[in-house]
Design a protein around this motif. Sequence first.
Motif, PDB file in Angstrom:
ATOM      1  N   TRP A  32      19.620  48.907  82.008  1.00 42.26           N
ATOM      2  CA  TRP A  32      19.455  48.777  80.560  1.00 42.26           C
ATOM      3  C   TRP A  32      19.490  50.157  79.927  1.00 42.26           C
ATOM      4  CZ3 TRP A  32      19.343  44.052  78.289  1.00 42.26           C
ATOM      5  CH2 TRP A  32      19.016  42.958  79.090  1.00 42.26           C
ATOM      6  N   THR A  34      19.658  52.134  75.768  1.00 44.36           N
ATOM      7  CA  THR A  34      19.346  51.844  74.372  1.00 44.36           C
ATOM      8  C   THR A  34      19.848  52.941  73.455  1.00 44.36           C
ATOM      9  OG1 THR A  34      17.568  51.235  72.844  1.00 44.36           O
ATOM     10  CG2 THR A  34      17.071  52.955  74.444  1.00 44.36           C
ATOM     11  N   ARG A  36      22.400  54.809  70.296  1.00 39.99           N
ATOM     12  CA  ARG A  36      23.742  55.374  70.270  1.00 39.99           C
ATOM     13  C   ARG A  36      23.986  56.331  71.431  1.00 39.99           C
ATOM     14  NH1 ARG A  36      24.808  56.810  63.848  1.00 39.99           N
ATOM     15  NH2 ARG A  36      24.705  54.640  63.086  1.00 39.99           N
ATOM     16  N   LYS A  38      22.644  55.976  74.291  1.00 37.83           N
ATOM     17  CA  LYS A  38      22.513  55.168  75.501  1.00 37.83           C
ATOM     18  C   LYS A  38      21.531  55.782  76.501  1.00 37.83           C
ATOM     19  CE  LYS A  38      27.004  52.932  75.051  1.00 37.83           C
ATOM     20  NZ  LYS A  38      28.291  52.595  75.697  1.00 37.83           N
ATOM     21  N   LYS A  80      19.541  47.131  69.903  1.00 38.87           N
ATOM     22  CA  LYS A  80      20.046  48.443  70.311  1.00 38.87           C
ATOM     23  C   LYS A  80      20.396  48.513  71.802  1.00 38.87           C
ATOM     24  CE  LYS A  80      17.353  50.918  66.787  1.00 38.87           C
ATOM     25  NZ  LYS A  80      16.345  51.994  66.554  1.00 38.87           N
ATOM     26  N   PHE A  82      22.085  47.892  75.619  1.00 41.96           N
ATOM     27  CA  PHE A  82      23.286  47.677  76.410  1.00 41.96           C
ATOM     28  C   PHE A  82      22.839  47.302  77.820  1.00 41.96           C
ATOM     29  CE2 PHE A  82      24.324  50.642  73.110  1.00 41.96           C
ATOM     30  CZ  PHE A  82      25.616  50.326  72.716  1.00 41.96           C
ATOM     31  N   CYS A  83      23.473  46.312  78.400  1.00 37.17           N
ATOM     32  CA  CYS A  83      23.135  45.881  79.761  1.00 37.17           C
ATOM     33  C   CYS A  83      24.356  46.041  80.655  1.00 37.17           C
ATOM     34  CB  CYS A  83      22.671  44.433  79.763  1.00 37.17           C
ATOM     35  SG  CYS A  83      22.128  43.847  81.395  1.00 37.17           S
ATOM     36  N   SER A  84      24.169  46.703  81.785  1.00 37.39           N
ATOM     37  CA  SER A  84      25.247  46.894  82.763  1.00 37.39           C
ATOM     38  C   SER A  84      24.869  46.248  84.080  1.00 37.39           C
ATOM     39  CB  SER A  84      25.509  48.386  83.011  1.00 37.39           C
ATOM     40  OG  SER A  84      25.918  49.036  81.831  1.00 37.39           O
ATOM     41  N   THR A 171      29.687  46.263  81.422  1.00 35.75           N
ATOM     42  CA  THR A 171      28.652  46.546  80.431  1.00 35.75           C
ATOM     43  C   THR A 171      28.877  45.694  79.187  1.00 35.75           C
ATOM     44  OG1 THR A 171      28.435  48.838  81.173  1.00 35.75           O
ATOM     45  CG2 THR A 171      27.602  48.337  78.963  1.00 35.75           C
ATOM     46  N   SER A 173      27.045  44.982  75.157  1.00 33.95           N
ATOM     47  CA  SER A 173      26.021  45.296  74.171  1.00 33.95           C
ATOM     48  C   SER A 173      25.369  43.999  73.682  1.00 33.95           C
ATOM     49  CB  SER A 173      26.627  46.041  72.979  1.00 33.95           C
ATOM     50  OG  SER A 173      27.485  45.177  72.242  1.00 33.95           O
ATOM     51  N   TYR A 174      24.228  44.147  73.036  1.00 35.36           N
ATOM     52  CA  TYR A 174      23.562  42.968  72.479  1.00 35.36           C
ATOM     53  C   TYR A 174      24.435  42.311  71.412  1.00 35.36           C
ATOM     54  CZ  TYR A 174      20.060  40.105  70.100  1.00 35.36           C
ATOM     55  OH  TYR A 174      19.374  39.061  69.528  1.00 35.36           O
ATOM     56  N   GLU A 176      27.699  42.227  71.258  1.00 38.09           N
ATOM     57  CA  GLU A 176      28.764  41.480  71.929  1.00 38.09           C
ATOM     58  C   GLU A 176      28.231  40.180  72.525  1.00 38.09           C
ATOM     59  OE1 GLU A 176      31.746  45.026  73.439  1.00 38.09           O
ATOM     60  OE2 GLU A 176      29.818  44.737  74.434  1.00 38.09           O
TER      61      GLU A 176
END
Length: 200
Positions: A32, A34, A36, A38, A80, A82-84, A171, A173-174, A176
């Motif tokens: 995870w 968070t 801009r 990241k 905010k 992003f999950c990979s 990856t 984003s929330y 997406e």
Amino acid sequence: MRRQRLRGSSGAAGLRRRRSRDGCRSPLFVTWKTGRDKRLRGCIGTFSAMNLHSGLREYTLTSALKDSRFPPLTREELPKLFCSVSLLTNFEDASDYLDWEVGIHGIRIEFINEKGVKRTATYLPEVAKEQDWDQIQTIDSLLRKGGFKAPITNDFRKTIKLTRYRSEKVTISYAEYMASRQHCFQNGTLHAPPLYNHYS
């Protein structure tokens, strides 16, 4: 020194064959980030091959809520995030602690700490490149991550057992994720369209 393969066939084709044969199983990590820039917000995974459905469900929650380096994720942070997901492949025993390439390989090290206890630690393939580290900086940082507190000498680095690996990473984003859910509901289907904005 001849490298030893640790798991089955190598490369993406080998991973696909392995998924087909044993019901989609793979070692995996969920990360995870968070904002801009990241910033890391949680990262936990396993080197044991797991069923992807149950493994992703387990480690998505574990990395979000139980990474001891961070407080649990909150509802307010969702927009905010992003999950990979990284599926780990191509495991090889390295000939020494420098037998790997920055930006190509993830590394897992085993070492004996100053108290005589065996410890392990890992960095995924993208970490060293993102931090602009060379191999020595990466190894030393990983030793500290693994709890080694004594001075780090070159002789000690030579005692490290290193395994190198690669990953297939996606990856989302929330934003997406929410757009995908809306698309599915509008079309009356449970099958989401391709979402992933990054592969490595």
